[in-house]
Structures are given as structure tokens and as C-alpha cells.
Design a protein around this motif. Sequence first.
Motif, PDB file in Angstrom:
ATOM      1  N   HIS A  40       0.814  -1.195  -0.008  1.00 12.35           N
ATOM      2  CA  HIS A  40       0.037   0.106   0.250  1.00 12.35           C
ATOM      3  C   HIS A  40       0.842   1.275   0.078  1.00 12.35           C
ATOM      4  CE1 HIS A  40      -3.358   2.557   0.559  1.00 12.35           C
ATOM      5  NE2 HIS A  40      -2.934   3.168   1.630  1.00 12.35           N
ATOM      6  N   VAL A  41       1.908   1.390   0.890  1.00  8.20           N
ATOM      7  CA  VAL A  41       2.831   2.576   0.998  1.00  8.20           C
ATOM      8  C   VAL A  41       3.465   2.774  -0.388  1.00  8.20           C
ATOM      9  CG1 VAL A  41       4.695   3.383   2.215  1.00  8.20           C
ATOM     10  CG2 VAL A  41       3.107   2.260   3.443  1.00  8.20           C
ATOM     11  N   ILE A  42       4.001   1.587  -0.958  1.00  7.07           N
ATOM     12  CA  ILE A  42       4.661   1.512  -2.328  1.00  7.07           C
ATOM     13  C   ILE A  42       3.630   2.260  -3.235  1.00  7.07           C
ATOM     14  CG2 ILE A  42       5.645   0.218  -4.392  1.00  7.07           C
ATOM     15  CD1 ILE A  42       6.840  -1.469  -1.914  1.00  7.07           C
ATOM     16  N   MET A  43       2.399   1.747  -3.412  1.00  8.64           N
ATOM     17  CA  MET A  43       1.414   2.354  -4.490  1.00  8.64           C
ATOM     18  C   MET A  43       1.223   3.663  -4.257  1.00  8.64           C
ATOM     19  SD  MET A  43       1.962  -0.540  -6.336  1.00  8.64           S
ATOM     20  CE  MET A  43       1.089   0.244  -7.665  1.00  8.64           C
ATOM     21  N   CYS A  44       1.165   3.960  -3.201  1.00 10.14           N
ATOM     22  CA  CYS A  44       0.763   5.500  -2.750  1.00 10.14           C
ATOM     23  C   CYS A  44       1.961   6.268  -3.196  1.00 10.14           C
ATOM     24  CB  CYS A  44       0.287   5.873  -1.322  1.00 10.14           C
ATOM     25  SG  CYS A  44      -1.158   5.065  -0.894  1.00 10.14           S
ATOM     26  N   LEU A  45       3.113   5.823  -2.708  1.00 14.62           N
ATOM     27  CA  LEU A  45       4.393   6.719  -3.229  1.00 14.62           C
ATOM     28  C   LEU A  45       4.339   6.644  -4.903  1.00 14.62           C
ATOM     29  CD1 LEU A  45       6.833   5.570  -0.660  1.00 14.62           C
ATOM     30  CD2 LEU A  45       5.621   7.669  -0.796  1.00 14.62           C
ATOM     31  N   VAL A  46       3.992   5.681  -5.695  1.00 17.76           N
ATOM     32  CA  VAL A  46       4.130   5.795  -7.043  1.00 17.76           C
ATOM     33  C   VAL A  46       2.931   6.547  -7.432  1.00 17.76           C
ATOM     34  CG1 VAL A  46       3.662   4.058  -8.979  1.00 17.76           C
ATOM     35  CG2 VAL A  46       5.229   3.496  -7.102  1.00 17.76           C
ATOM     36  N   ALA A  47       1.788   6.658  -7.033  1.00 18.42           N
ATOM     37  CA  ALA A  47       0.574   7.269  -7.372  1.00 18.42           C
ATOM     38  C   ALA A  47       0.754   8.734  -7.204  1.00 18.42           C
ATOM     39  CB  ALA A  47      -0.380   6.651  -6.833  1.00 18.42           C
TER      40      ALA A  47
END
Length: 96
Positions: A40-47
Motif C-alpha cells: 500500500h505504501v509503495i503504491m501510494c508513493l508511485v501514485a
Amino acid sequence: MTMMRMSYDTDVLEETEVVTTSEEESKIILYNDHVNSFEHVIMCLVAFCDHGFTQAEQCAFIVHNKGKCAVKHGSKEDMLERAKKLSEEHLTVEVI
């Protein structure tokens, strides 16, 4: 004939260039929590922070191991907008 010798102490001044911008730079600090998954953290940083997958993954590991990480820097207005989106995804962030 007596000669007098004079010595002078001189200070060397160093010239430095100061670059100023009209907008103050700010940072988003992401803090560790025990709620969000790495994914979730990774996807938020990407987005929301325009990270590539590898950069987002590295930031997530730093946050996990050190407790916090500066994940983005830029204008205060931009950082506040991005931090709001991260907060809406239940990440713990601060703009400094």
C-alpha cells in the motif's frame, strides 16, 4: 640606517553564491506505522509522489527501518497537496 619592516595580516574572503527562489522548498516526511502494508505504501508513493517502483520500495524500507523518510521535496503548495492525498490513504505524513 635602520630599516623597519612591516608585515600585514590579511584575511582571505571567500565568495559564495546564494541562490534564492521565490518559493520556499518543503519536504514530505513519511512516518512508519503498524497499519499499512508495504504494498500500500509503495503504491501510494508511485501514485502521489511520482516515484518509480524501485524508489518507492526503497523509501518504504527506509521508513520501516529508520522510522521516517523524506519522500518528496518541492514547493510548499505542491507538498501540501500531495501530503493531503497520502493522508487520505491513511499514511502518516508531515510537511516541513
